[in-house]
Write a protein that holds these residues in place. Structure first.
Motif, PDB file in Angstrom:
ATOM      1  N   GLU A  77      29.841  13.373  14.423  1.00 50.82           N
ATOM      2  CA  GLU A  77      30.398  14.189  13.345  1.00 50.82           C
ATOM      3  C   GLU A  77      29.458  14.160  12.149  1.00 50.82           C
TER       4      GLU A  77
ATOM      5  N   LYS B 231      31.321  18.810  14.301  1.00 57.11           N
ATOM      6  CA  LYS B 231      31.877  17.776  15.171  1.00 57.11           C
ATOM      7  C   LYS B 231      31.519  18.164  16.586  1.00 57.11           C
TER       8      LYS B 231
ATOM      9  N   TYR C  50      39.960  15.423  18.322  1.00 58.83           N
ATOM     10  CA  TYR C  50      38.762  14.592  18.490  1.00 58.83           C
ATOM     11  C   TYR C  50      39.082  13.093  18.534  1.00 58.83           C
TER      12      TYR C  50
END
Ligand code: BGC
Length: 774
Positions: free
Chosen positions: A125, A114, A29
């Protein structure tokens, strides 16, 4: 595919991933924009060693040096490591409840959700935080790295008490500067201590200059609150500039705060020390008048442009669709576009490989840029040009009286590999750069780049080969030009004589120098004079290229990886436990070098890059010989096998390689995604689609396509830029459709048919070709 399904395939949900390891998720991420990259860590971690994550901000090209200590230090070994700095995490937040502070005692942080929207680059998130005394808070973060201004990263926090009402204090501060989290036992993850200095700057928001002690670099980092709430106070009373939010929160009710970070350009330490006020002004300039949402809109707009040009659509295979989009997303966000930086092998998502640039850029990432974003491709090649003087110096140090010898792995242009058999000896990097320059020039027709930088790169690398190789004594090579003691792409052999790939690439490099010299002699004769090119030199290049020795086993009818390759024992694959892969983590290199075993495609890389060199029968023999020997311990390998499997019409196999390689990071199949994504593999997945499935070959007459859609798919669609035009190719089971999007005209060849697309009358903007059975 329905629109909502298409939208879905731009979303990366936590539920899409089976691996929940914190460091792995930080990488996956991570957000970046070519200049800066931020891992998606626990925002409360900071530099606490929680054994769960490796948070940090990376700035492309911002590194420090550390002395390499050798047990036995021979002449000419590199003196210094170059290690990308792991700067403070801009997501970092300190929470204080009831006198308990998250930077002094551990608050339990649970990742609830997320989601990365790859279409816009927004990461959302949700964390659940429990204080040591049992107070529970929900903390959500929305973050993006601006694609419109690469100095900017923004974070929006929303905090909500779940089981209490009362006082909560938040601090936005960075009391520490260098974070080094190491992972032992994996040579791909080496990380060393950098020595960074910090000085807070005078401003009405927190700002600091960060300088490196040994590499003498500096930059300005600042952050500011992007809202109007008077509860957010700037405070520098204790010498630690920060924002403090003194809140009285109601159970269940949320409060939000947005912050913008600006990370300035890299300068010399001296420059930053003298001009930090000006640099701070520059760094702040864009943030000053914006909100989170206006900055995000600008960034999302740029993302849209990126997808417009570079998206690859796969219908009928959602997993592969998501995989390719994820790869394109990271490839794009990792690329330095200032001409002074390149693409670290792990992007800006982790400290793996120390932030170094390798041949990965030219051979695996650049093709995607050349055909979809030529400006970016030019910037990446410009970086190499800026290291040319260093490469010339390296050649002189090596004892060569001319030419340039590029570093195998580097940030600043100097060799940073302490292990020369898998470092400096991989001299093929020189020809890789020349190959990439020529591809760029052929596809874009950027004559300006050729004259200003490209030709010099090709010439100096050709000069290198002329001096590095030699005409061998009469032996099995029959007095041909030989290149001894080199390491090819396969790092499970080293210091070999006449690596096929290296020799073939060197031959190409020399021929490129001659043909571009001939071209420039007419258009820019002064350039040849300036670079001291003589007729005699060009004749020598031609003679060497014509005499290049290319090892071939006549009995097997197979191109030999190198002179001694086929005399060695085959690696005992049947006695190698599954857990012992990748072999490099389990066996001494000498053991590997003495066997026929390949880490990655080597000779086959040459078959890929020079399709006209062999007919399909030859290609099949090469493929069948090397495939069983190859472990694919490098993530760069499978995509090459996939493309070649297409060329030999082994379509099922080709698809299997796609399925295995496209999810390299999402599945953590190399086992080290926690140190950063594999950007070379991601670039190569673009190649799998275009050179593989669409069968694209850049031939002398223009682009050729030989498409074959995997049975699992119903369509493949992508755009290509070629010589000033842009067209879209849409492949279905039996047909290929071409449409001109930009430019006046382009002629391509599909399954042997000429496709002339033109914007002029008679209108031929779109054409369809019926595909032949393959
Ligand atoms: C590969 C090299 C590559 C490097 C960085 C190694 O594992 O063998 O070819 O350049 O990783 O990605």
């Amino acid at each position: 595919m329905a629109i909502s399904e298409q939208k879905q395939s731009f979303q990366l949900h936590l539920q899409d991933l089976t691996n929940r390891n914190a460091s792995f998720l930080e990488t996956i991420y991570a957000l970046a924009n070519g200049h800066l990259g931020v891992r998606a860590s626990n925002p409360l971690q900071g530099n606490l060693r929680l054994d769960e994550g490796m948070p940090g901000l990376f700035v492309n090209g911002f590194y420090d040096l550390s002395h390499i200590t050798y047990g036995e230090s021979y002449a000419g070994y590199p003196e210094n490591n170059q290690t990308i700095a792991q700067l403070p995490d801009p997501r970092y937040l300190v929470i204080e409840v009831d006198g308990e502070r998250s930077d002094q005692t551990t608050f339990a942080t649970r990742v609830v959700d997320k989601n990365l929207d790859m279409e816009t680059g927004l990461l959302n998130e949700l964390f659940e935080i429990t204080t040591p005394s049992g107070k529970i808070l929900q903390l959500s973060l929305s973050t993006f790295a601006s694609q419109a201004d690469d100095g900017i990263y923004c974070v929006s926090y929303t905090i909500r008490p779940i089981n209490f009402s009362g006082a909560v204090k938040l601090y936005k501060q960075h009391p520490y500067i260098d974070q080094v989290f190491t992972r032992d036992g994996d040579i791909r993850a080496v990380s060393r201590n950098n020595i960074l200095d910090r000085q807070f700057l005078n401003a009405d928001f927190p700002a600091m200059q960060i300088t490196t002690q040994r590499s003498q670099l500096g930059l300005v980092l600042m952050w500011r609150y992007l809202g109007e709430d008077s509860l957010v106070k700037f405070d520098r009373s204790d010498g630690m500039p920060k924002y403090v939010m003194d809140l009285d929160l109601q159970q269940g009710l949320a409060e939000s705060f947005d912050f913008g970070y600006s990370v300035g350009r890299i300068h010399s330490l001296m420059d930053v020390a003298m001009n930090h006020t000006q640099y701070l002004k520059n760094a702040n300039a864009h943030l000053e008048h914006h909100s989170f949402s206006t900055l995000f809109t600008e960034s999302a707009h740029k993302m849209q442009e990126f997808w417009h040009n570079s998206d690859i659509r796969i219908d009928g295979d959602p997993e592969t669709q998501k995989g390719i989009r994820f790869n394109l997303f990271h490839l794009h966000q990792s690329a330095g576009h200032d001409g002074k930086t390149s693409i670290p092998a792990k992007g800006l998502t982790g400290a793996g490989y120390e932030g170094h640039y390798f041949w990965d850029t030219e051979m695996f990432m650049l093709p995607a840029f050349i055909y979809t974003d030529p400006q970016m491709a030019r910037a990446l090649l410009t970086y190499r040009y800026h290291t040319l003087d260093e490469a010339r110096r390296q050649a002189r140090d090596f004892g060569l009286d001319g030419g340039a010898m590029f570093a195998w792995r580097t940030i600043n242009g100097m060799e940073a590999s302490p292990y020369f058999p898998a470092g400096l000896a991989a001299v093929h990097i020189n020809a890789d750069i020349a190959y990439a320059v020529a591809e760029y020039v052929q596809v874009t027709d950027d004559q300006d780049f050729l004259v200003k930088m490209g030709f010099e790169l090709i010439l100096e690398t050709a000069r290198f080969w002329q001096r590095f190789g030699s005409f061998g004594i009469d032996g099995p090579q029959g007095g041909k030009f030989v290149i001894n003691k080199v390491t090819g792409p396969d790092e499970y052999s080293a210091m070999v004589n006449n690596n096929y790939y290296t020799n073939r690439m060197a031959q190409h490099n020399l021929r490129l120098a001659v043909s571009y010299a001939k071209q420039l002699k007419k258009s820019h004769p002064s350039k040849l004079e300036e670079l001291g090119v003589t007729e005699k030199e060009l004749q020598s290049f031609t003679h060497i290229a014509d005499s290049m020795y290319l090892p071939f086993d006549k009995e097997l009818g197979v191109k030999m990886q190198d002179d001694g390759a086929f005399n060695m024992e085959i690696w005992p694959f049947d006695q190698t436990p599954r857990d012992n892969y990748p072999l490099l983590l389990h066996y001494h290199p000498m053991r590997l070098y003495r066997h026929q075993v390949n880490k990655q495609a080597d000779t086959l890389m040459s078959d890929l890059l020079f399709p006209a060199d062999q007919d399909i029968e030859q290609l099949k023999r090469d493929f069948d010989y090397y495939e069983p020997l190859t472990t694919h311990d490098s993530s760069l390998s499978r995509p090459i096998f996939s493309i070649l499997a297409h060329r030999i019409l082994a379509h099922h196999k080709a698809y299997r390689y796609i399925a295995e390689s496209i999810l390299t990071d999402l599945n953590n199949s190399q086992g080290n995604s926690q140190d950063g994504v594999h950007v070379g593999n991601m670039g190569a997945s673009w190649m799998e689609m275009t050179l593989g499935v669409a069968g694209m070959i850049r031939a002398d007459r223009g682009l050729e396509f030989h498409p074959h859609l995997p049975v699992q798919w119903s369509a493949l669609t992508f755009k290509i830029r070629y010589r000033g035009s842009q067209f879209e190719m849409h492949i279905t089971r039996n047909q290929a459709h071409f449409s001109l999007i930009e430019g006046d005209q382009v002629t391509i060849y599909c399954d042997g048919q000429e496709v002339a697309l033109s914007s002029k009358a008679p209108v031929k903007r779109m054409m369809t070709v019926n595909l032949t059975e393959k």
